[in-house]
Design an enzyme around this catalytic site. Structure first.
Site, short mmCIF file in Angstrom:
data_model
loop_
_atom_site.label_atom_id
_atom_site.label_comp_id
_atom_site.label_asym_id
_atom_site.label_seq_id
_atom_site.Cartn_x
_atom_site.Cartn_y
_atom_site.Cartn_z
N CYS A 99 0.84 -1.20 0.00
CA CYS A 99 0.00 0.00 0.00
C CYS A 99 0.89 1.26 0.00
O CYS A 99 1.51 1.55 -1.01
CB CYS A 99 -0.99 -0.05 1.16
N HIS B 249 -3.54 -5.36 0.91
CA HIS B 249 -2.95 -5.83 2.16
C HIS B 249 -2.97 -7.35 2.22
O HIS B 249 -3.98 -7.94 2.61
CB HIS B 249 -3.70 -5.21 3.36
N GLU C 168 -1.61 -9.21 4.32
CA GLU C 168 -1.50 -9.67 5.71
C GLU C 168 -2.84 -9.83 6.42
O GLU C 168 -2.88 -10.38 7.52
CB GLU C 168 -0.59 -8.72 6.51
#
Length: 184
Positions: A73, A161, A163
């Site tokens: 990002c 993202h 994660e």
């Protein structure tokens, strides 16, 4: 053991980036954005997400390091901006589930996700033009440039993202980055 540090650009998911790496058996830690690259011994660097360019500390200095760098990002936007690309406001804005099309299935970071994947992404700001020498590797209806890579320079980025639990196959992106770091 492979060591990858996460440079904290003050994103709300930074701890999850470290956890994803730790859960894969990588020696990892979160380091402050003001830490000089000369004080870091690592096989790779993750530039975390974050709220804005005003709080990136020394992140730009890591881009010139001799290890692979993965921007998530804001981290991708820092890479693009530093390398001569263009970053601007996104038309969509906040967080949402997004269907991403992988446009380069040979890319070492996101190619294994081809032909498409569903991700969790913020598009308040985004890369509008990839820097010279970079390949545009993923796109969506929401954002023209969802991922980019410069394999020769060891610089990689995704707008989404990987994660977070909302991202399908996010762990695979981290596994691909670890493989890049191990083969470098």
């Amino acid at each position: 053991m492979t060591r990858i540090v996460v440079l904290d650009l003050h994103g709300q998911f930074t701890h999850l980036e470290r956890r994803a790496l730790r859960d894969m058996g990588v020696d990892t830690e979160i380091i402050d954005a003001e830490t000089p690259p000369t004080e870091v011994d690592a096989d790779g660097v993750v530039l975390s997400g974050g709220p804005d360019m005003d709080r990136i500390g020394r992140a730009r200095e890591y881009i010139a390091s001799d290890v692979p760098v993965f921007g998530i990002c804001l981290g991708m936007q820092v890479i693009a901006d530093e390398c001569g690309g263009r970053v601007g406001s996104g038309e969509y804005g906040g967080y949402a589930d997004v269907d991403v099309e992988i446009v380069d299935d040979a890319d070492p970071l996101v190619g294994s996700l081809a032909p498409e994947t569903r991700v969790w992404a913020s598009h308040a700001d985004e890369v509008k033009e990839v820097p010279e020498g970079f390949d545009h590797t993923a796109t969506s209806d929401v954002c023209g440039i969802e991922a980019m890579s410069n394999v020769e320079s060891g610089l990689y980025g995704v707008q989404w993202h990987p994660e977070v639990a909302h991202t399908e196959r996010g762990e695979e992106v981290f596994e691909n980055f670890v493989a890049i770091c191990e083969s470098d």
